[in-house]
Design a protein around this motif. Structure first.
Motif, PDB file in Angstrom:
ATOM      1  N   PHE A   1      -2.184  31.335  76.524  1.00 48.55           N
ATOM      2  CA  PHE A   1      -2.006  30.049  75.852  1.00 48.55           C
ATOM      3  C   PHE A   1      -2.411  30.281  74.405  1.00 48.55           C
ATOM      4  O   PHE A   1      -3.520  30.737  74.145  1.00 48.55           O
ATOM      5  CB  PHE A   1      -2.897  28.969  76.477  1.00 48.55           C
ATOM      6  N   ILE A   2      -1.508  29.987  73.484  1.00 47.87           N
ATOM      7  CA  ILE A   2      -1.796  30.220  72.065  1.00 47.87           C
ATOM      8  C   ILE A   2      -1.749  28.896  71.318  1.00 47.87           C
ATOM      9  O   ILE A   2      -0.761  28.160  71.392  1.00 47.87           O
ATOM     10  CB  ILE A   2      -0.799  31.225  71.458  1.00 47.87           C
ATOM     11  N   ALA A   3      -2.850  28.593  70.646  1.00 45.76           N
ATOM     12  CA  ALA A   3      -2.909  27.416  69.784  1.00 45.76           C
ATOM     13  C   ALA A   3      -2.643  27.914  68.364  1.00 45.76           C
ATOM     14  O   ALA A   3      -3.496  28.553  67.753  1.00 45.76           O
ATOM     15  CB  ALA A   3      -4.270  26.755  69.884  1.00 45.76           C
ATOM     16  N   TRP A   4      -1.449  27.663  67.883  1.00 46.43           N
ATOM     17  CA  TRP A   4      -1.012  28.125  66.561  1.00 46.43           C
ATOM     18  C   TRP A   4      -1.300  27.026  65.553  1.00 46.43           C
ATOM     19  O   TRP A   4      -0.753  25.926  65.636  1.00 46.43           O
ATOM     20  CB  TRP A   4       0.484  28.458  66.615  1.00 46.43           C
ATOM     21  N   SER A   5      -2.186  27.317  64.615  1.00 45.47           N
ATOM     22  CA  SER A   5      -2.609  26.334  63.614  1.00 45.47           C
ATOM     23  C   SER A   5      -2.706  27.025  62.257  1.00 45.47           C
ATOM     24  O   SER A   5      -3.795  27.370  61.795  1.00 45.47           O
ATOM     25  CB  SER A   5      -3.961  25.755  64.034  1.00 45.47           C
TER      26      SER A   5
ATOM     27  N   GLU B   1       3.540  24.743  60.339  1.00 49.23           N
ATOM     28  CA  GLU B   1       3.292  23.640  61.265  1.00 49.23           C
ATOM     29  C   GLU B   1       2.592  24.175  62.512  1.00 49.23           C
ATOM     30  O   GLU B   1       2.864  25.286  62.947  1.00 49.23           O
ATOM     31  CB  GLU B   1       4.601  22.986  61.712  1.00 49.23           C
ATOM     32  N   CYS B   2       1.732  23.358  63.097  1.00 48.61           N
ATOM     33  CA  CYS B   2       1.021  23.743  64.319  1.00 48.61           C
ATOM     34  C   CYS B   2       1.949  23.674  65.526  1.00 48.61           C
ATOM     35  O   CYS B   2       2.911  22.906  65.533  1.00 48.61           O
ATOM     36  CB  CYS B   2      -0.161  22.813  64.555  1.00 48.61           C
ATOM     37  N   ARG B   3       1.626  24.476  66.522  1.00 49.17           N
ATOM     38  CA  ARG B   3       2.345  24.455  67.805  1.00 49.17           C
ATOM     39  C   ARG B   3       1.400  24.943  68.893  1.00 49.17           C
ATOM     40  O   ARG B   3       0.423  25.631  68.625  1.00 49.17           O
ATOM     41  CB  ARG B   3       3.566  25.395  67.799  1.00 49.17           C
ATOM     42  N   TYR B   4       1.737  24.607  70.132  1.00 46.84           N
ATOM     43  CA  TYR B   4       1.124  25.241  71.289  1.00 46.84           C
ATOM     44  C   TYR B   4       2.184  26.174  71.829  1.00 46.84           C
ATOM     45  O   TYR B   4       3.380  25.893  71.731  1.00 46.84           O
ATOM     46  CB  TYR B   4       0.783  24.241  72.392  1.00 46.84           C
ATOM     47  N   ALA B   5       1.757  27.271  72.428  1.00 46.53           N
ATOM     48  CA  ALA B   5       2.728  28.185  73.012  1.00 46.53           C
ATOM     49  C   ALA B   5       2.122  28.878  74.225  1.00 46.53           C
ATOM     50  O   ALA B   5       0.908  29.018  74.338  1.00 46.53           O
ATOM     51  CB  ALA B   5       3.163  29.226  71.980  1.00 46.53           C
ATOM     52  N   VAL B   6       3.003  29.282  75.120  1.00 43.43           N
ATOM     53  CA  VAL B   6       2.611  30.059  76.284  1.00 43.43           C
ATOM     54  C   VAL B   6       3.465  31.307  76.262  1.00 43.43           C
ATOM     55  O   VAL B   6       4.678  31.238  76.024  1.00 43.43           O
ATOM     56  CB  VAL B   6       2.852  29.253  77.583  1.00 43.43           C
ATOM     57  N   TYR B   7       2.820  32.465  76.474  1.00 46.27           N
ATOM     58  CA  TYR B   7       3.533  33.735  76.457  1.00 46.27           C
ATOM     59  C   TYR B   7       3.172  34.536  77.700  1.00 46.27           C
ATOM     60  O   TYR B   7       1.995  34.699  78.014  1.00 46.27           O
ATOM     61  CB  TYR B   7       3.192  34.542  75.191  1.00 46.27           C
ATOM     62  N   ASP B   8       4.189  35.025  78.397  1.00 47.98           N
ATOM     63  CA  ASP B   8       3.989  35.845  79.595  1.00 47.98           C
ATOM     64  C   ASP B   8       4.030  37.310  79.157  1.00 47.98           C
ATOM     65  O   ASP B   8       5.097  37.841  78.863  1.00 47.98           O
ATOM     66  CB  ASP B   8       5.097  35.523  80.606  1.00 47.98           C
ATOM     67  N   PHE B   9       2.848  37.925  79.093  1.00 46.21           N
ATOM     68  CA  PHE B   9       2.716  39.283  78.555  1.00 46.21           C
ATOM     69  C   PHE B   9       2.672  40.318  79.680  1.00 46.21           C
ATOM     70  O   PHE B   9       1.782  40.289  80.522  1.00 46.21           O
ATOM     71  CB  PHE B   9       1.446  39.376  77.699  1.00 46.21           C
TER      72      PHE B   9
ATOM     73  N   LYS C   1      -0.506  20.920  57.417  1.00 42.97           N
ATOM     74  CA  LYS C   1      -1.222  19.756  56.897  1.00 42.97           C
ATOM     75  C   LYS C   1      -2.464  19.470  57.740  1.00 42.97           C
ATOM     76  O   LYS C   1      -2.481  19.718  58.940  1.00 42.97           O
ATOM     77  CB  LYS C   1      -0.305  18.532  56.931  1.00 42.97           C
ATOM     78  N   VAL C   2      -3.492  18.934  57.106  1.00 43.57           N
ATOM     79  CA  VAL C   2      -4.758  18.655  57.781  1.00 43.57           C
ATOM     80  C   VAL C   2      -4.534  17.718  58.968  1.00 43.57           C
ATOM     81  O   VAL C   2      -5.062  17.944  60.054  1.00 43.57           O
ATOM     82  CB  VAL C   2      -5.793  18.053  56.792  1.00 43.57           C
ATOM     83  N   ARG C   3      -3.729  16.678  58.778  1.00 47.48           N
ATOM     84  CA  ARG C   3      -3.454  15.724  59.860  1.00 47.48           C
ATOM     85  C   ARG C   3      -2.825  16.444  61.060  1.00 47.48           C
ATOM     86  O   ARG C   3      -3.192  16.198  62.205  1.00 47.48           O
ATOM     87  CB  ARG C   3      -2.538  14.616  59.343  1.00 47.48           C
ATOM     88  N   ASN C   4      -1.889  17.336  60.790  1.00 48.28           N
ATOM     89  CA  ASN C   4      -1.211  18.112  61.830  1.00 48.28           C
ATOM     90  C   ASN C   4      -2.235  18.934  62.610  1.00 48.28           C
ATOM     91  O   ASN C   4      -2.248  18.928  63.847  1.00 48.28           O
ATOM     92  CB  ASN C   4      -0.155  18.995  61.150  1.00 48.28           C
ATOM     93  N   LYS C   5      -3.132  19.601  61.902  1.00 51.24           N
ATOM     94  CA  LYS C   5      -4.173  20.415  62.542  1.00 51.24           C
ATOM     95  C   LYS C   5      -5.090  19.560  63.413  1.00 51.24           C
ATOM     96  O   LYS C   5      -5.458  19.952  64.512  1.00 51.24           O
ATOM     97  CB  LYS C   5      -5.022  21.135  61.487  1.00 51.24           C
TER      98      LYS C   5
END
Length: 132
Positions: free
Chosen positions: A80-84, A57-65, A89-93
């Motif tokens: 900022f990470i766009a996890w896809s 499943e897709c998600r957005y994430a923020v990581y403090d490195f 599923k295509v609709r999710n993306k």
């Protein structure tokens, strides 16, 4: 796509107070808004962060490195990470892709953006190379 107030609030805590190592955001389709799904404690590792992203499943994430420069200076960058993932599923993306820019604009202070479709595209080596 609406953005829940908590999204900005938790981001400000990560940025200013460093109370979170990472934040995983999810689009709640029924309510048509972005919500906070998971918060990472400051002591949690990058591996803990990547393990919190769903495999299909897709998600957005923020990581403090946090990192140390060649001059031996302690620094941090907010990713900022766009996890896809390819397996989502295509609709999710499509929903995540079309909402990404407007959501990212809400988070003032993002320093590096990363798009990842599989774990190798956001490995620790990639994060390190993009931070410097």
């Amino acid at each position: 796509m609406a953005v829940h107030d908590d999204c900005m609030l938790k981001f400000m805590e990560l940025k200013a107070k460093r109370t979170h190592r990472f934040i995983v955001y999810k689009i709640e389709e029924e309510q048509k808004q972005v919500i906070v799904e998971k918060l990472g404690e400051p002591a949690q590792s990058y591996e803990d962060f990547t393990a919190s992203l769903p495999a299909d499943e897709c998600r957005y994430a923020v990581y403090d490195f946090d990192f140390v420069t060649e001059e031996n200076v302690q620094k941090s960058k907010i990713f900022f990470i766009a996890w896809s993932p390819d397996t989502s599923k295509v609709r999710n993306k499509m929903i995540y892709a079309s909402s990404k820019d407007s959501f990212k604009r809400e988070l003032d202070g993002i320093q590096v953006e990363l798009q990842a479709t599989d774990p190798t595209e956001m490995g620790l080596d990639v994060i390190r190379s993009r931070a410097c």
